[in-house]
Design a protein around this motif. Structure first.
Motif, PDB file in Angstrom:
ATOM      1  N   TYR A  26       2.267  -3.387  -7.194  1.00 37.86           N
ATOM      2  CA  TYR A  26       0.862  -4.422  -7.211  1.00 37.86           C
ATOM      3  C   TYR A  26       0.890  -4.978  -6.140  1.00 37.86           C
ATOM      4  O   TYR A  26       1.844  -5.450  -5.528  1.00 37.86           O
ATOM      5  N   CYS A  27      -0.298  -5.334  -5.610  1.00 35.24           N
ATOM      6  CA  CYS A  27      -0.610  -5.953  -4.322  1.00 35.24           C
ATOM      7  C   CYS A  27      -1.274  -7.247  -4.725  1.00 35.24           C
ATOM      8  O   CYS A  27      -2.249  -7.430  -5.224  1.00 35.24           O
ATOM      9  N   PRO A  28      -0.369  -8.338  -4.529  1.00 35.96           N
ATOM     10  CA  PRO A  28      -0.789  -9.708  -4.654  1.00 35.96           C
ATOM     11  C   PRO A  28      -1.925 -10.274  -3.967  1.00 35.96           C
ATOM     12  O   PRO A  28      -2.673 -10.931  -4.249  1.00 35.96           O
ATOM     13  N   GLY A  29      -2.167  -9.598  -2.852  1.00 35.78           N
ATOM     14  CA  GLY A  29      -3.304  -9.771  -2.035  1.00 35.78           C
ATOM     15  C   GLY A  29      -4.742  -9.321  -2.579  1.00 35.78           C
ATOM     16  O   GLY A  29      -5.548  -9.982  -2.735  1.00 35.78           O
ATOM     17  N   CYS A  30      -4.638  -7.853  -2.832  1.00 37.74           N
ATOM     18  CA  CYS A  30      -5.825  -7.262  -3.497  1.00 37.74           C
ATOM     19  C   CYS A  30      -6.074  -7.410  -4.816  1.00 37.74           C
ATOM     20  O   CYS A  30      -6.766  -7.156  -5.485  1.00 37.74           O
ATOM     21  N   GLN A  31      -5.012  -8.130  -5.412  1.00 36.72           N
ATOM     22  CA  GLN A  31      -4.813  -8.265  -7.032  1.00 36.72           C
ATOM     23  C   GLN A  31      -5.342  -7.144  -7.621  1.00 36.72           C
ATOM     24  O   GLN A  31      -6.004  -7.064  -8.553  1.00 36.72           O
ATOM     25  N   THR A  37       4.683  -2.137   1.940  1.00 34.79           N
ATOM     26  CA  THR A  37       3.519  -3.042   1.831  1.00 34.79           C
ATOM     27  C   THR A  37       2.355  -2.117   1.348  1.00 34.79           C
ATOM     28  O   THR A  37       2.295  -1.103   1.289  1.00 34.79           O
ATOM     29  N   CYS A  38       1.223  -3.145   0.976  1.00 35.90           N
ATOM     30  CA  CYS A  38       0.140  -2.519   0.827  1.00 35.90           C
ATOM     31  C   CYS A  38      -0.662  -2.088   1.975  1.00 35.90           C
ATOM     32  O   CYS A  38      -0.646  -2.500   3.045  1.00 35.90           O
ATOM     33  N   TRP A  39      -1.124  -0.647   1.739  1.00 38.65           N
ATOM     34  CA  TRP A  39      -1.395   0.189   2.838  1.00 38.65           C
ATOM     35  C   TRP A  39      -2.571  -0.405   3.394  1.00 38.65           C
ATOM     36  O   TRP A  39      -3.259  -0.189   4.494  1.00 38.65           O
ATOM     37  N   ARG A  40      -3.507  -1.303   2.920  1.00 36.87           N
ATOM     38  CA  ARG A  40      -4.634  -1.791   2.999  1.00 36.87           C
ATOM     39  C   ARG A  40      -4.750  -3.243   3.767  1.00 36.87           C
ATOM     40  O   ARG A  40      -5.113  -3.650   4.762  1.00 36.87           O
ATOM     41  N   SER A  41      -3.862  -4.032   2.798  1.00 34.08           N
ATOM     42  CA  SER A  41      -3.705  -5.614   3.219  1.00 34.08           C
ATOM     43  C   SER A  41      -2.596  -5.922   3.836  1.00 34.08           C
ATOM     44  O   SER A  41      -2.472  -7.009   4.272  1.00 34.08           O
ATOM     45  N   HIS A  42      -1.387  -5.057   3.755  1.00 34.66           N
ATOM     46  CA  HIS A  42      -0.144  -5.362   4.240  1.00 34.66           C
ATOM     47  C   HIS A  42       0.717  -6.436   3.578  1.00 34.66           C
ATOM     48  O   HIS A  42       1.629  -6.977   4.268  1.00 34.66           O
ATOM     49  N   HIS A  43       0.251  -6.736   2.266  1.00 34.85           N
ATOM     50  CA  HIS A  43       1.008  -7.718   1.386  1.00 34.85           C
ATOM     51  C   HIS A  43       2.176  -6.886   1.035  1.00 34.85           C
ATOM     52  O   HIS A  43       2.105  -5.911   0.864  1.00 34.85           O
ATOM     53  N   LYS A  44       3.242  -7.681   0.893  1.00 38.87           N
ATOM     54  CA  LYS A  44       4.650  -7.019   0.155  1.00 38.87           C
ATOM     55  C   LYS A  44       4.180  -6.832  -1.135  1.00 38.87           C
ATOM     56  O   LYS A  44       3.591  -7.583  -1.972  1.00 38.87           O
TER      57      LYS A  44
HETATM   58 ZN   LIG Z   1      -3.398  -5.219  -0.620  1.00 41.05          ZN
END
Ligand SMILES: [Zn+2]
Ligand SMILES: [Zn+2]
Length: 1009
Positions: A192-197, A413-420
């Motif tokens: 789960y990406c916390p940035g992209c939610q 990390t997220c491949w789009r936003s690079h959040h852990k």
């Molecule tokens: Zn993301």
């Protein structure tokens, strides 16, 4: 057809090869004549077969870079080549329009930080309009790059993944999954990406360089054994926040565990890790007092330390006998950390399954922003990773912290936003692709991948065979067409817009599109209880959109005709991406172990000249559009295909681009220009002066036969290497033929024959033109898939100019086939011997410091009978190339030099003796050749055409001795430099325009009139 045909504005080849100008002109020619459209139509109506194709849709969230251009070049190469072979290919564009990549790009454009802000400030309706605007902007850039690059892809027939028609067909694939029980809702642990939610699929974890080096806590802590005074389990973690969701400890049942005495406490840790862990903790005084088998620890209870902070944890412990106890699991790794792992089923996949097998509750108190919910007690409202330090502090307070450091490690990390990424147990929709894994692997085995390395990479990814999480908690995507009853929980699947309208509780006013928020306004009536059914609030994974393309982009009839498609090529990162989803969805759709593509070439990615990944942060991304404004498309195409194998990562180097690649194309250009100028001058008529005509006239000589034979080999080998996608080796073959064989070896052998306008030798000249026409035109056709602009230009300005009856574009020509009757292998061998002996005479000359254009009297060849026979069969040519008057042969090896007049060279069993003594005659001829070369250069410099005949050549300031030597050769020189008269004068007059020439150590003056 011919009436509509417009010729290009400039029918001749200019003096210089200026590719950018030429490409502009040819692009205009194609567009005015609708060449691309006519070509597609012609093959659709009349072909030798169909090769299915479906475009791997670029995501319209950015502009194309050089890596994209490389891939598109390979696609276009295949298209032009197979089209020339007579196949019809639906080479139709396609665009990936929805999903996370587009949403994030638009969030950035709107200056929105996260999903909550997006929904509050922008709203779904406007957001969707903005997404559409953004993709249209990028679409323009892509089409323009295709246009400049010369990609003959049909843009009018493009598919767009966001259109209702496409979404409906995508839904039909999902319906197959639904009906087979492969689409289900479930609680699973997802990335789960916390940035992209939103959650991601396991394929997206590890996609495109998403593993980054990050800093995390490195924490050793202890949990006390219940009912003991001072016995503890020692545990290590990099994610302290997962202690909040901890419900069990796990040990490896087969391993030995040690009880270690440290400062009067007993710590339990796997035996083999005692020393390294103690060393890491800096503990010197310790003692192993006892060892036990892991299995003996099963069922031990430990004191979970945060029961006071998290009342829910205390509740779990009361209700479930296994909570906060030790279990045995084989997945516990005893080679790292302490061999005792704490399990958080809400935050780990293996933990999750271990808990599920035992009926232990899954504790995952997180909201969509990965903040703790009320169930997490004290930790409520904290973002998970922010809770790390609070947990450490609490452990310290309770005396359970052993060591808290940090560690740099590689973490997804997220491949789009690079959040852990965090792993969370969530309610999601899954395609149970794990259930059809065997079929998928069997299907994948039937595909040709051309290179083993990429096949292995793909297969090993497929073997993971995990369920595919296809639900996304986002906005701009194809909606998941599942409606659920709010009262009884029943679920239903809707497969089309028509069905949705028919089943709706209230009919919509007017038309609506299959996107949020409109589709969410449609509610259904529950068949079971009459309750209201609302759509499950998910959109589909964007990889599901593109993976549906072989079915969704075609009609049923086209699907039958084109799928499985023949050949696809995309970047190596698509093993986890499109190649995978295409396969999964096709197996679901057909229920068979068959792939939707017969072959798949994975390309290496593009890097900068130094071999670094191209990235925005390094500022080294080469944008295709900008590049093609300054650099020739042909040269870029040639360079990208020639430099390395398609599976290799290409280090794109602008310096290299203009060197070798330019030279090769420039040589072909000038060779063609040389041919057209000479042949036009002699009124060569390709319709009449054919190879057959030349043969019948007995005008063909060994070099001609040798060239033709080599050409057949080149065609065969080039085509075979294209077939196996060895584009770089294919081009090495073609380059070798065009540059080495044709330009460097053959043309010099016939140039002298063309350098005359003697009517008596006209037939022979016409025969040479027939050979050159055949060889050069074939080369031009073979180059077409690689350098379409240059090939078309040469085709129009050389071949079509000489023979207006030819098809209107080079693309309408048939692919050359090798002709066995033109093959002569023994002649090819003879020529190899010939070139070897000639090169030996060159080295002898070099030793004696004699220029190649200075004639010598005699050469003696001592070699095997075979070599001698071979040389004497082409003796005329041998003498000419070696520039020697006479040759003698000896079948026995000769010992030593006969006298100082001779220079010797040896290679293998061939001895060459060259007489290096020059008498007055040879000196005079040599001088004449030197002078002739100066005059030739001057002619070119002054812009005379090769066919122009000069009035006179004036040479001044030659010394008397030279004049004497030269005089017998003036007649010959007049022919050689195409002049009516040569004047030797002692000093210059002021009437003529004199040019100074350096002749070895002397200066002379030359003028042309
Ligand atoms: Zn993301
Ligand atoms: Zn119901």
């Amino acid at each position: 057809m011919t009436a509509k045909f417009k010729t290009n504005s400039n029918p001749s080849l200019t003096t210089e090869y200026n590719p950018l100008e030429l490409e502009k002109e040819i692009r205009q020619f194609w567009e005015q004549n609708k060449t691309q459209q006519k070509l597609a139509k012609k093959l659709e109506e009349n072909n030798r077969g169909i090769l299915g194709y479906v475009e791997g849709p670029p995501t319209l969230n950015g502009i194309p870079h050089i890596g994209h251009a490389r891939g598109r070049t390979m696609k276009d190469l295949r298209y032009r080549w197979k089209t020339m072979q007579g196949y019809f290919i639906p080479f139709w564009a396609g665009w990936d329009c929805q999903g996370l990549p587009v949403e994030l790009e638009v969030e950035k454009l709107l200056g929105v930080k996260n999903k909550r802000e997006l929904l509050e400030r922008v709203g779904e309706e406007r957001f969707i309009q903005e997404c559409k605007k953004a993709i249209m902007k990028y679409h323009k850039e892509w089409v323009e790059v295709d246009r400049k690059l010369g990609v003959f892809m049909n843009q009018d027939k493009a598919y767009w993944t966001y259109l209702d028609s496409y979404i409906e067909r995508e839904w039909q694939i999902l319906k197959h999954a639904w009906d087979q029980g492969l689409l289900e809702e479930g609680h699973y642990v997802v990335a789960y990406c916390p940035g992209c939610q939103t959650s991601l699929s396991s394929a997206e974890v590890g996609y495109e360089d998403s593993y980054k080096e990050v800093e995390d806590p490195s924490l050793y802590f202890k949990f006390k054994l219940a009912d003991s005074q001072n016995e503890f389990f020692l545990i290590w973690t990099t994610m302290p926040f997962t202690l909040i969701t901890d419900t069990m400890l796990a040990v490896q049942p087969e391993a030995e565990y040690a009880k270690v005495n440290v400062n009067g406490e007993t710590w339990i840790i796997v035996r083999q890790r005692v020393e390294p862990v103690m060393q890491e903790l800096g503990i010197e005084k310790y003692e192993v007092t006892e060892t036990v088998l892991g299995s003996s620890l099963e069922g031990k209870k430990y004191d979970y330390p945060f029961k006071d902070l998290i009342p829910k944890q205390a509740e779990f412990e009361q209700k479930h006998p296994l909570v906060h106890k030790v279990i045995c699991e084989d997945f516990v790794d005893v080679n790292t950390a302490t061999g005792v792992v704490h399990l958080s089923p809400g935050n780990g996949e293996e933990d999750f399954f271990a808990a599920q097998r035992r009926g232990v509750p899954i504790f995952a108190p997180f909201d969509d922003e990965v903040r703790f919910k009320a169930d997490a007690g004290t930790f409520k409202d904290m973002f998970a990773r922010d809770a790390d330090k609070v947990v450490i502090e609490e452990l310290r307070k309770k005396g359970l912290l052993v060591s808290a450091k940090t560690v740099r490690h590689v973490y997804p990390t997220c491949w789009r936003s690079h959040h852990k990424l965090v792993w969370l147990a969530r309610k999601e929709y899954f395609l149970r692709t794990d259930k059809i894994s065997a079929k998928v692997l069997e299907a994948a085995e039937k595909v040709s991948y051309f290179y083993d390395s990429s096949k292995n990479r793909f297969m090993s990814f497929l073997r993971e065979g995990k369920p595919w999480c296809i639900s996304r908690e986002r906005v701009w995507g194809a909606p998941l067409p599942v409606w659920a009853c709010g009262k009884c929980g029943a679920k239903t699947f809707v497969a089309s817009k028509k069905e949705l309208i028919e089943r709706a509780r209230e009919k919509p006013e007017g038309d609506f599109e299959l996107h949020k928020p409109w589709v969410d306004r449609m509610t259904l009536k529950c068949n079971k209880c009459g309750g209201v059914m609302r759509r499950e609030d998910f959109v589909l994974d964007t990889w599901h959109n593109s993976g549906a393309s072989p079915y969704a982009r075609f009609t049923d009839e086209e699907f039958e005709k084109f799928v499985p498609v023949d050949f696809l090529t995309e970047g190596i990162d698509q093993t986890r991406g499109w190649a995978n989803t295409l396969l999964l969805e096709y197996v679901i759709l057909t229920e068979k172990a068959d792939p939707p593509y017969k072959s798949f070439l994975f390309q290496g990615l593009a890097q900068d000249a130094k071999g670094r990944k191209m990235s925005k942060s390094l500022g080294n991304v080469v944008e295709a559009g900008k590049l093609l404004e300054k650099y020739s498309a042909d040269i870029c195409r040639f360079y990208m295909l020639r430099k390395c194998s398609p599976v290799d990562f290409i280090n794109f180097d602008l310096q290299e681009l203009s060197r070798r690649s330019y030279q090769v194309l420039s040589t072909l250009y000038h060779l063609s220009r040389f041919f057209v100028q000479n042949s036009e001058y002699d009124n060569f008529n390709p319709a009449k002066h054919t190879l057959v005509w030349a043969e019948n006239e007995h005008q063909l000589k060994p070099p001609d036969h040798w060239l033709l034979s080599n050409l057949q080999t080149a065609i065969e080998s080039y085509t075979a290497k294209l077939e196996t996608c060895e584009f770089n080796s294919a081009l090495a073959v073609l380059e070798d033929f065009a540059i080495e064989t044709l330009s460097r070896l053959y043309v010099p052998m016939v140039r002298k024959e063309l350098w005359t306008d003697d009517p008596e030798t006209l037939t022979r000249r016409l025969a040479v033109y027939a050979i050159l026409w055949h060889a050069l035109k074939t080369v031009t056709l073979l180059f077409n898939p690689v350098t379409p602009y240059l090939s078309e230009a040469l085709y129009q300005k050389v071949y079509k100019k000489l023979d207006p009856k030819l098809p209107e574009s080079v693309n309408f020509e048939s692919w050359p086939l090798p002709e066995e009757k033109l093959r002569n292998r023994s002649l090819e061998e003879n020529f190899q011997t010939l070139f070897k002996c000639v090169s030996l005479t060159y080295s002898a000359r070099q030793k004696a410091k004699l220029k190649r254009r200075w004639p010598l009297s005699k050469v003696v060849v001592a070699a095997s009978e075979k070599v001698c026979a071979c040389l004497s069969s082409v003796e005329e040519l041998f003498l000419e190339l070696a520039n020697v008057k006479n040759a003698e042969y000896a079948h026995e090896p000769l010992t030593g030099l006969p006298s100082e007049e001779w220079m010797q060279t040896v290679e293998d069993d061939i001895q060459i003796f060259l007489n290096v003594q020059r008498d007055e005659k040879l000196l005079g001829e040599g001088l004449m050749r030197d002078l002739a070369r100066r005059v030739q250069a001057l002619r070119k410099e002054l812009g005379y055409m090769p066919s122009d005949v000069l009035d006179a050549v004036h040479i001044a300031e030659l010394d008397e001795e030279s004049v004497g030597l030269l005089e017998p050769y003036l007649k010959q020189m007049e022919e050689l430099v195409r002049t009516r008269k040569i004047r030797l004068i002692s000093s210059k007059d002021d009437v003529l325009q004199w040019h100074e020439c350096q002749m070895d150590d002397k200066k002379i003056l030359v003028a042309i009139s």
